[in-house]
Motif scaffolding. Sequence first.
Motif, mmCIF file in Angstrom:
data_model
loop_
_atom_site.group_PDB
_atom_site.id
_atom_site.type_symbol
_atom_site.label_atom_id
_atom_site.label_comp_id
_atom_site.label_asym_id
_atom_site.label_seq_id
_atom_site.Cartn_x
_atom_site.Cartn_y
_atom_site.Cartn_z
ATOM 1 N N PRO A 5 1.060 7.407 16.008
ATOM 2 C CA PRO A 5 -0.283 7.878 16.388
ATOM 3 C C PRO A 5 -0.543 9.332 16.023
ATOM 4 O O PRO A 5 -1.677 9.700 15.748
ATOM 5 N N LYS A 6 0.487 10.167 16.024
ATOM 6 C CA LYS A 6 0.262 11.580 15.703
ATOM 7 C C LYS A 6 -0.052 11.785 14.228
ATOM 8 O O LYS A 6 -0.647 12.793 13.857
ATOM 9 N N TRP A 7 0.349 10.850 13.376
ATOM 10 C CA TRP A 7 0.106 10.956 11.939
ATOM 11 C C TRP A 7 -1.136 10.170 11.516
ATOM 12 O O TRP A 7 -1.429 10.097 10.328
ATOM 13 N N ARG A 8 -1.840 9.593 12.438
ATOM 14 C CA ARG A 8 -2.989 8.729 12.125
ATOM 15 C C ARG A 8 -4.201 9.586 11.803
ATOM 16 O O ARG A 8 -4.530 10.523 12.528
ATOM 17 N N GLY A 55 -2.912 10.247 19.648
ATOM 18 C CA GLY A 55 -2.854 11.270 18.618
ATOM 19 C C GLY A 55 -3.902 12.338 18.841
ATOM 20 O O GLY A 55 -4.675 12.316 19.792
ATOM 21 N N PRO A 56 -3.944 13.295 17.950
ATOM 22 C CA PRO A 56 -4.913 14.391 18.078
ATOM 23 C C PRO A 56 -6.322 13.897 17.820
ATOM 24 O O PRO A 56 -6.549 12.954 17.074
ATOM 25 N N SER A 70 7.959 11.534 10.618
ATOM 26 C CA SER A 70 8.833 11.795 11.759
ATOM 27 C C SER A 70 8.032 11.823 13.054
ATOM 28 O O SER A 70 6.921 12.360 13.119
ATOM 29 N N LYS A 71 8.614 11.248 14.108
ATOM 30 C CA LYS A 71 8.009 11.290 15.435
ATOM 31 C C LYS A 71 8.219 12.639 16.107
ATOM 32 O O LYS A 71 7.535 12.967 17.078
ATOM 33 N N SER A 72 9.162 13.421 15.603
ATOM 34 C CA SER A 72 9.484 14.687 16.255
ATOM 35 C C SER A 72 8.446 15.778 15.975
ATOM 36 O O SER A 72 8.423 16.782 16.679
ATOM 37 N N VAL A 73 7.607 15.579 14.965
ATOM 38 C CA VAL A 73 6.582 16.577 14.658
ATOM 39 C C VAL A 73 5.499 16.481 15.721
ATOM 40 O O VAL A 73 4.848 15.441 15.872
ATOM 41 N N ALA A 74 5.298 17.552 16.449
ATOM 42 C CA ALA A 74 4.379 17.509 17.587
ATOM 43 C C ALA A 74 2.926 17.409 17.142
ATOM 44 O O ALA A 74 2.174 16.565 17.636
ATOM 45 N N ASP A 75 2.525 18.254 16.222
ATOM 46 C CA ASP A 75 1.129 18.293 15.802
ATOM 47 C C ASP A 75 1.067 18.531 14.295
ATOM 48 O O ASP A 75 0.911 19.665 13.843
ATOM 49 N N PRO A 76 1.206 17.478 13.474
ATOM 50 C CA PRO A 76 1.164 17.675 12.020
ATOM 51 C C PRO A 76 -0.217 18.114 11.565
ATOM 52 O O PRO A 76 -1.242 17.681 12.109
ATOM 53 N N SER A 77 -0.261 18.965 10.564
ATOM 54 C CA SER A 77 -1.531 19.428 10.016
ATOM 55 C C SER A 77 -2.170 18.318 9.178
ATOM 56 O O SER A 77 -1.546 17.311 8.848
ATOM 57 N N ARG A 78 -3.439 18.537 8.847
ATOM 58 C CA ARG A 78 -4.137 17.544 8.024
ATOM 59 C C ARG A 78 -3.495 17.421 6.647
ATOM 60 O O ARG A 78 -3.471 16.340 6.067
ATOM 61 N N PHE A 79 -2.944 18.508 6.134
ATOM 62 C CA PHE A 79 -2.273 18.443 4.835
ATOM 63 C C PHE A 79 -1.024 17.580 4.905
ATOM 64 O O PHE A 79 -0.771 16.747 4.024
#
Length: 846
Positions: free
Chosen positions: A346-349, A425-426, A269-278
């Motif tokens: 990019p946030k999930w990369r 991304g982060p 999802s693009k709506s997740v601002a900062d997904p964790s590494r898990f």
Amino acid sequence: MKRIARALVCFAALWGAPAIGKSPDPAKPPAAAANSASAPKATPAPASNASGNAAPKPAAPAAPPEAPIGPDLDKSSAALKDIGASLEKSELTDADLQALRQRLDPIAASAAAAIDKLTPRLAAIQSGLDQLGPKPADDAAPESPAVTADRDDQQKTFNETQELLKRARLIAVQTEQTSAIITAKRRALFTRSLFERAQSITSPSLWQAVWNEAPDYFRAARQEFLNWIGNINSQLDGQRKQMFWGSLALIVAFYAPLAALARRFYTRSKSVADPSRFLKILGVWWIFLKIALPSVAAIYVVRLLFDTFDLTNDRLQPFFTAVTGGVLRVAFMAGLARGIFAPTRPKWRLPNFGNVLSDKIVRLAIAVAVIVSLTRILEALNDLIGASLAFSVALRSLGVLLAAITLAIGLWGIGSEAEQDECLGPQVNEHRDWFSLARVLCWAVAITDFAAVLSGYASFGSFVVDQLVWVAGIGCILFMSTMLIDELTATSFQPNTRIGLRLTISFGFHPNSIELIGALIAGAMRLALFTFAAFLILAPWGLQSSDVPLDFRAAFFGFKIGDVTVSLSSVAIAAGVFSLAYAIIHSVQRWIESSLLPRTTLDDGLRNSITTSLGYLGFLVALSLSLSYLGLSLEKLAILAGALSVGIGFGLQSIVNNFVSGLIILWERAVRVGDWIVVGSDQGYVRRINIRSTEIETFDRAQVIIPNSNLVSGIVKNLVRNDRTGRLVIPLTVSGGADPGKVREVLIAVAKSHDLVLKIPAPQILFTSMSASALSFDLAVFVADVENLTRVRSDLHFEIFKRFQEEKFFASAPAAPQKVLITGVQIEPSPQADEAGPGPRNAANG
């Protein structure tokens, strides 16, 4: 590229199933046995004697006698002779050698089982003979005939068992020797096929032969598949034919919508601002599976369809195997690339790359996988229709050249984009620049392929590009697996999680040890993954699990020094074995240093000793493996070490001395990492104990390198060896007119008022010296941590100065009048002196 991949999937759905032979039906049990197994057995009533007591239970059936070992050894010996005769044949393919190698496994297992049985049996018989003793001498008292008979029987059994054990051991040795011969033949065949030179792609005669053969080639290919389809139709009657083709059409029709539906299900999802590494690694695995699994499912369903209608074709099996492998290669590479690099998310990369660079990497990976798959399919088609050598060389050379061009175009300018492209991304902290290393390796593969195609070594170039795709896929899966294991164990093994609570309540583990258990489990799984990945990487080179420990030999050409074969290829492969083994051991060492030891209660010095010792051990293990590849056994290394002992005694004496001293420091632990030591005029904290020297960081942040031998043989002052308590002595001088008791009270009050001064031992005031003008004292206090000595000294100085000023301990006493006597000069007393009294007179005359 997506269209090509989908076309390959559909092609596999049509043609991939017959590549796999139909598994034989399991043998059905006899009808009588089935009936007896299904019908309940009547239980006879227990018989009773006349007195009404139950009859005694029948005796338990005797154990079946052991099968004789001799016939098994005869069979194994005959099988070994048959394998040896087969190895004498000249035209043996790799499949033939592999089949012979598989026949050795039961022989080796049978010989090992016989040795395990016969060894304790022989020891027991020998023990019995020892109890009976030797045969008495002629002049001794005769023994009983029973003892003589027992000794003769035992001796006969001993001789027979010993003969069988010798035969079993001989078969075991012959099996190992035969296995080594097969391995050597496979490697020689692999080397010969890999470096077989053919016509260069620039040769006009090659393309002339291809042009002449092309019409016959396409005609033969078309006729081959028409015959295959005709055979299918001839084997099926009207209804079964309609069912088969209808089912195949349904599979092809439903594949595309089902694959699209799988891709829409649970997208990142693009709506997740900062997904964790898990969450990121879970998303990577999900993308990989939902892209790769539809292809696997389609191939399995088509195979099941062909097996149901019994339509397998052994002649077309290699071609359909190549088609299936090509489809899976493209699907897996697409899933790995899109999962890891996430070009649209990019946030999930996972890597810290920009969108443009990530999209380029994904396209490059899929393109190279498609080219390699098409090349393998065409090579299998060449073998199927019997294409000429010129046509096969031309197709393989074109595939390698196209892969090299694709690599070069994709890598061109990719380095500058990696540095300049903006990443939305982060940020991810990277310990090593793996991307630059991978880019250099890809450039090396592209240049090698260009050179191989132009020089006529198309087989070598094809093997290199195959290994690039194979190693890249294994590396990606290994990276994803290790990251998933780390995140899963770090998330699950916490004191407040369900697993942590269960371990604490049910098994009695301490809550602080839950993370340690998770780290141990993660480390064991990482080690297993790294070992399995190493075997997979080396599998195309002919390595099998049964070849370990490896009996390494020279792969290519070289010269012999005694029994050792030396060549550039053997040295290069030995260096690769060393690098791979050391990388695995170093990864375990880094995991222990960063994940396992921080969760223990060990101090920094012991942690450093453990990790450093593991580093030395890993280096020795990797070195021994690489030297064993070159054929250097421990005996030869001992001879070499003896030859170098003179040089070590003179030229390398200092290095060996420092190395041994380093080992002494690590395990004696007189000096540890983090200790505050004083060596000569240098003092500071021990930061690292290396193989030759020890690094000390002084208080002005300078690094001092001290040889380890100086720390062992010299005088070292360790301020924190036993504990961190330190003694501070401050010398003080006050006016000679001050009251010593008052000075003592003030100093004790000042010392006790400071928070960092220990109450026990209590501060001490020492009256060290005195004169008419000054009194000297020493203030001695103890501090819990020696690192606070400077601070405590400064604080006490400030407070003492303030109190001494208030008590006027620094006020000097009035100076006594000075008398000056000048010889030979008469001094008349002044009137004031006469009024004051008699004064000094001239003492000229004494």
